[in-house]
Scaffold this active site. Structure first.
Site, PDB file in Angstrom:
ATOM      1  N   HIS A 104     -13.476  36.104  65.042  1.00  6.84           N
ATOM      2  CA  HIS A 104     -13.400  37.078  63.951  1.00  6.84           C
ATOM      3  C   HIS A 104     -12.267  38.058  64.272  1.00  6.84           C
ATOM      4  O   HIS A 104     -11.914  38.248  65.440  1.00  6.84           O
ATOM      5  CB  HIS A 104     -14.675  37.906  63.831  1.00  6.84           C
ATOM      6  CG  HIS A 104     -15.929  37.131  63.587  1.00  6.84           C
ATOM      7  ND1 HIS A 104     -16.611  36.478  64.587  1.00  6.84           N
ATOM      8  CD2 HIS A 104     -16.659  36.952  62.452  1.00  6.84           C
ATOM      9  CE1 HIS A 104     -17.697  35.915  64.083  1.00  6.84           C
ATOM     10  NE2 HIS A 104     -17.749  36.176  62.793  1.00  6.84           N
ATOM     11  N   ASP A 107     -13.215  40.512  66.857  1.00  6.12           N
ATOM     12  CA  ASP A 107     -13.447  39.993  68.210  1.00  6.12           C
ATOM     13  C   ASP A 107     -12.268  40.271  69.123  1.00  6.12           C
ATOM     14  O   ASP A 107     -12.437  40.486  70.321  1.00  6.12           O
ATOM     15  CB  ASP A 107     -13.691  38.478  68.184  1.00  6.12           C
ATOM     16  CG  ASP A 107     -14.966  38.093  67.473  1.00  6.12           C
ATOM     17  OD1 ASP A 107     -15.906  38.902  67.473  1.00  6.12           O
ATOM     18  OD2 ASP A 107     -15.022  36.972  66.927  1.00  6.12           O
ATOM     19  N   GLU A 271     -24.276  25.114  60.582  1.00  6.64           N
ATOM     20  CA  GLU A 271     -24.800  25.520  61.890  1.00  6.64           C
ATOM     21  C   GLU A 271     -26.201  24.952  62.086  1.00  6.64           C
ATOM     22  O   GLU A 271     -27.038  25.006  61.184  1.00  6.64           O
ATOM     23  CB  GLU A 271     -24.840  27.037  62.028  1.00  6.64           C
ATOM     24  CG  GLU A 271     -25.393  27.461  63.377  1.00  6.64           C
ATOM     25  CD  GLU A 271     -25.330  28.953  63.623  1.00  6.64           C
ATOM     26  OE1 GLU A 271     -26.371  29.525  64.025  1.00  6.64           O
ATOM     27  OE2 GLU A 271     -24.263  29.543  63.420  1.00  6.64           O
TER      28      GLU A 271
END
Length: 455
Positions: A104, A107, A271
């Protein structure tokens, strides 16, 4: 090879094979091993995520962080910490020996006091990432923007009741999409972590649906405007942090995209733990996506069957993953996507090398699942039995129904005269499950033979 934060690991993690007793070696993952005509590394396209592994201190709602992450010390100047974090991340990825990473915007670059300052921070750190990528050969699987941590996004980003929040989110995604293109990322992901509701008492569902559709349209428009060649991905999740998210599961997202004419612009980033939170198996989500041409990429993790939240644990079940990987390989495999390890260490796993042990074990699990899936694909029985079950639809009656040639009245007439009088047929579920186990067990037996084991 840079020896810095992970100095206990002195070189790249080797392939040791099934007989290896070295905990810092792969027992299954062998990048150059050819499986179904393709290198294992090219099948799996493994990525390390920067958020859980390097931007999370090991905290939970009941306690502070337990991890040794000096760059997260609040007393440290933020950009100095960001530099140290990126150095440690690329040292880890290089020593692990995998080809990709994901991140991200927040991050790698701290948020500034203004958007202009945040932009400058991100551009600086993307420049640093370019240097690390050139040095190590590591590539960007996907980038994304964090539209859920800052308080401004408490009521959502695209679906926020305040259009100024929508505008801020648009600016953030625009910038991050451009940075992903700059880093030659192969995908861009949107996760609607707070695109949902806590209570319907203050929520206009129709309005928020329209807002989200407009936002996704704007992202696709900007992708084409700047010439980004990667794939746009949406990551489904049913709830948490919101009570209900609009990207509930693969079918929900697909239906939303079709309803708004966006199905050609997006694919799905699936996911494992999100699938189980939605009440599905991961196999189900992958099968839905591949059968509808929506499959894109995977966040590889698992949940805890005794917990009802997203624990993001490292995968350790070949049985669970092999069926999903089977669907992936039989559909042609990844194109721009891959297996991103969106995974967390447990709070008690505080040694620096624990991050290596976790990734090595998870990667070996996915690699073993690939071998089992390849065995099932080469064996061909699953595909043959599935095709035989639907064989009638390839005959004259089935084709006439699907083409529209056979009308209701015609079908009813043939049934009433007794011409059509079907009898139940076995679904053969137990046989199919046995074939799956044989595929998994044969892979395991092969590993035992390689290790020189005995029955």
């Amino acid at each position: 090879m840079v020896d810095g934060f992970f100095s206990e690991v002195t070189g790249r993690i080797p392939f040791g094979g099934p007989a290896s007793t070295n905990p810092l070696s792969f027992t299954v993952y062998e990048p150059d091993r050819v499986v179904l005509g393709k290198r294992m590394e090219d099948h799996l396209r493994i990525a390390v995520c920067l958020w859980h592994s390097f931007n999370w201190p090991g905290s939970d709602v009941f306690g502070v962080g337990t991890f040794d992450r000096p760059w997260l010390d609040p007393r440290l100047e933020p950009m100095i910490g960001a530099q140290a974090k990126l150095e440690a991340a690329f040292e880890f990825i290089d020593k692990l020996g995998v080809p990709f990473f994901c991140f991200h915007d927040r991050d790698i670059a701290p948020e500034g006091r203004t958007f202009a300052e945040s932009r400058a921070n991100l551009e600086t750190m993307v420049g640093e990432a370019e240097k690390h990528m050139a040095r190590t050969g590591v590539r960007l699987l996907w980038g994304t923007a964090n539209l859920f941590t800052h308080p401004r996004y408490a009521a959502g980003a695209a679906t926020n009741p305040d259009p100024e929040v929508f505008a801020y989110a648009a600016a953030q995604v625009k910038l991050m999409l451009e940075m992903t293109k700059r880093l030659d990322g192969t995908n861009y992901v949107l996760w609607g972590g707070r695109e949902g509701y806590e209570t319907l008492l203050n929520t206009d569902l129709g309005r928020e649906d329209a807002q989200l559709a407009r936002f996704l349209s704007m992202v696709a428009e900007h992708k084409h405007r700047i010439g980004f060649k990667g794939t746009l991905l949406i990551e489904p999740k049913p709830q948490e942090p919101t009570k209900h998210q609009y990207d509930y599961d693969a079918a929900t997202v697909h239906g939303f995209l079709v309803r708004h004419g966006l199905e050609r612009e997006y694919r799905l980033n699936l996911e494992v733990n999100h699938a189980t939170l939605a009440g599905h198996s991961f196999h189900h989500e992958v099968a839905y996506a591949t059968s509808h041409g929506m499959f894109g990429s995977v966040d590889a993790n698992r949940g805890d069957y005794q917990n009802g939240w997203d624990t993001d644990q490292f995968p350790n079940s070949v049985d669970e993953l092999s069926l999903a990987v089977y669907e992936i390989v039989r559909s042609g495999g990844f194109t721009t996507g891959g297996f991103n390890f969106d995974t967390k260490l447990r709070r008690q796993s505080i040694d620096r090398t624990d991050l290596f042990h976790a990734h090595i074990g998870g990667i070996d699990t996915v690699a073993r699942a690939l071998l089992a899936a390849a065995t099932m694909a080469e064996d061909g029985r699953l595909a043959r039995l599935r095709a035989e079950r639907y064989a009638g639809w390839e005959d004259q009656l089935g084709r006439s129904i699907l083409s529209g040639e056979a009308l209701f009245e015609m079908l009813a007439g043939r049934v009433e005269t007794g011409e059509i009088d079907p009898r139940p047929r076995s679904g053969q579920q137990e046989l199919l499950e046995k074939i799956v186990n044989q595929g998994i067990w044969s892979t395991e037996q092969s590993a035992v033979v390689q290790a020189g084991g005995k029955d």
